[in-house]
Design an enzyme around this catalytic site. Structure first.
Site, PDB file in Angstrom:
ATOM      1  CG  HIS A  99       9.958   4.370  -7.311  1.00  0.00           C
ATOM      2  ND1 HIS A  99       9.225   3.623  -8.202  1.00  0.00           N
ATOM      3  CD2 HIS A  99       9.713   3.853  -6.080  1.00  0.00           C
ATOM      4  CE1 HIS A  99       8.571   2.687  -7.530  1.00  0.00           C
ATOM      5  NE2 HIS A  99       8.845   2.808  -6.247  1.00  0.00           N
TER       6      HIS A  99
ATOM      7  CD  GLU B  58      11.463   0.467  -3.769  1.00  0.00           C
ATOM      8  OE1 GLU B  58      10.632   0.317  -2.857  1.00  0.00           O
ATOM      9  OE2 GLU B  58      11.290   1.234  -4.720  1.00  0.00           O
TER      10      GLU B  58
ATOM     11  N   GLY C 231       5.248   0.728  -0.250  1.00  0.00           N
ATOM     12  CA  GLY C 231       4.263   1.345  -1.129  1.00  0.00           C
ATOM     13  C   GLY C 231       2.859   1.096  -0.623  1.00  0.00           C
ATOM     14  N   GLY C 232       2.159   0.123  -1.225  1.00  0.00           N
ATOM     15  CA  GLY C 232       0.747  -0.144  -0.936  1.00  0.00           C
ATOM     16  C   GLY C 232       0.405  -0.217   0.545  1.00  0.00           C
TER      17      GLY C 232
ATOM     18  CB  SER D 214       5.493  -7.087  -2.036  1.00  0.00           C
ATOM     19  OG  SER D 214       4.987  -6.849  -3.335  1.00  0.00           O
TER      20      SER D 214
ATOM     21  CG  ASN E   8       6.572   5.720  -3.013  1.00  0.00           C
ATOM     22  OD1 ASN E   8       5.921   6.730  -3.280  1.00  0.00           O
ATOM     23  ND2 ASN E   8       7.178   4.979  -3.939  1.00  0.00           N
ATOM     24  CD1 TRP E   9       1.969   7.072   1.588  1.00  0.00           C
ATOM     25  CD2 TRP E   9       0.516   8.778   1.590  1.00  0.00           C
ATOM     26  NE1 TRP E   9       1.612   7.316   2.880  1.00  0.00           N
ATOM     27  CE2 TRP E   9       0.716   8.362   2.920  1.00  0.00           C
ATOM     28  CE3 TRP E   9      -0.351   9.843   1.344  1.00  0.00           C
ATOM     29  CZ2 TRP E   9       0.076   8.967   4.002  1.00  0.00           C
ATOM     30  CZ3 TRP E   9      -0.986  10.455   2.415  1.00  0.00           C
ATOM     31  CH2 TRP E   9      -0.768  10.009   3.728  1.00  0.00           C
TER      32      TRP E   9
ATOM     33  CD  GLU F 196       5.810   2.618  -9.187  1.00  0.00           C
ATOM     34  OE1 GLU F 196       5.526   3.715  -8.687  1.00  0.00           O
ATOM     35  OE2 GLU F 196       5.526   1.533  -8.649  1.00  0.00           O
TER      36      GLU F 196
HETATM   37  P1  PGA Z   1       5.001  -1.844  -2.813  1.00  0.00           P
HETATM   38  O1  PGA Z   1       5.846  -0.590  -3.424  1.00  0.00           O
HETATM   39  O2  PGA Z   1       5.318  -1.866  -1.335  1.00  0.00           O
HETATM   40  O3  PGA Z   1       3.560  -1.495  -3.089  1.00  0.00           O
HETATM   41  O4  PGA Z   1       5.467  -3.050  -3.510  1.00  0.00           O
HETATM   42  C1  PGA Z   1       7.132  -0.297  -2.973  1.00  0.00           C
HETATM   43  C2  PGA Z   1       7.692   0.869  -3.737  1.00  0.00           C
HETATM   44  O5  PGA Z   1       7.413   0.990  -4.943  1.00  0.00           O
HETATM   45  O6  PGA Z   1       8.400   1.726  -3.176  1.00  0.00           O
END
Ligand code: PGA
Length: 259
Positions: free
Chosen positions: A97, A169, A236-237, A215, A10-11, A99
């Site tokens: 998600h 998550e 993500g990251g 993470s 997930n960018w 966010e």
């Molecule tokens: P992260 O993000 O790997 O940077 O913690 C995961 C995500 O939000 O899908």
């Protein structure tokens, strides 16, 4: 047993279309040597999806979108529908998600509508659920996730070869460098699987992949991905650079572990 693991990147709001092109050409040329045992998908921003679709065609890496509107078309300035995503060969769409729940006030009701919209266009929703840190601290993590599952999947029936993926998550693990312990992830994945069984029956629930996200990186991927009941990762990251993403892809076990 669920199908092979899914490792999805997930960018978020990172990378322009030209940057996407560079990264994905690199990823495509190297993914073969990484001999992925799981399925690999990437979710760049909307503006990069057409370029990404071109590069990924025939590569074995699936294209995913990060969000979708619940209607097919209409006066919804700034939004993108499942019909549009399906036409550019998106296979997966991330829905709900944390966010989006947090910064865009997405409710479980809207998320439920989005899951339906994605299924209607024969794509696979990656439905995200997870508790916040205060909810875990007060011992309510399980109830919070149960409620997100129930509301997110309310009155949904999976027909024929429609597919669904769940991503657990924990919000406190996203972008923080802290992950759930394999034991905590295992416990929550068992709960999620029970909700899936209630919604779709035990046999169908077994076929649905439940990913862990928060993470995930090259160093912790092996422990998390070999945890019973974990069928892949939403990253993500660490998905933004081919090297670190491929490190996670390589860590996927041969077959998903049994819960
Ligand atoms: P992260 O993000 O790997 O940077 O913690 C995961 C995500 O939000 O899908």
């Amino acid at each position: 047993m669920p199908p092979r693991q899914l490792i999805a990147g997930n960018w978020k709001m990172h990378r322009t279309p030209s940057e996407t092109g560079r990264i994905l050409r690199d990823l495509v040329s190297r993914v073969g040597q990484a001999s992925p045992r799981g399925e690999v998908a990437v979710a760049p921003p909307f503006t990069s999806l057409p370029a990404a679709a071109e590069i990924l065609r025939g590569s074995g890496i699936a294209l995913a979108a990060q969000n979708v509107h619940w209607e097919e078309e209409g006066p919804f300035t700034g939004e993108v529908s499942a019909k549009m995503l399906a036409e550019i060969a998106c296979r997966y769409v991330i829905v709900g998600h944390s966010e989006r729940r947090e910064h865009f006030s997405e409710s479980d009701r809207r998320i439920n509508q989005k899951v339906r919209a994605v299924l209607f266009r024969e794509m696979t929703p990656i439905l995200c659920v997870g508790e916040k840190s205060d909810e875990r601290a007060s011992g309510r993590a399980g109830q919070v996730v149960d409620a997100q599952m129930k509301r997110g999947l309310a009155n949904i029936r999976l027909i024929d070869d429609q597919d669904l993926v769940i991503a657990y998550e924990p919000v406190w693990a996203i972008g923080t460098g802290v992950t759930a312990t394999p034991a905590d992830a295992r416990e929550m994945h068992i709960r999620i699987r029970a909700e899936l069984a209630a919604a779709f029956g035990a046999a169908r629930a077994e076929q649905i992949r439940v990913l862990y996200g928060g993470s995930v990186n090259r160093s912790n991927a092996e422990a998390l991905l070999s945890t019973p009941g974990v069928d892949g990762a939403l990253v993500g990251g660490a998905s933004l650079e081919p090297e670190s993403f491929l490190g996670i892809v390589r860590a996927a076990p041969e077959a998903p572990s049994q819960a």
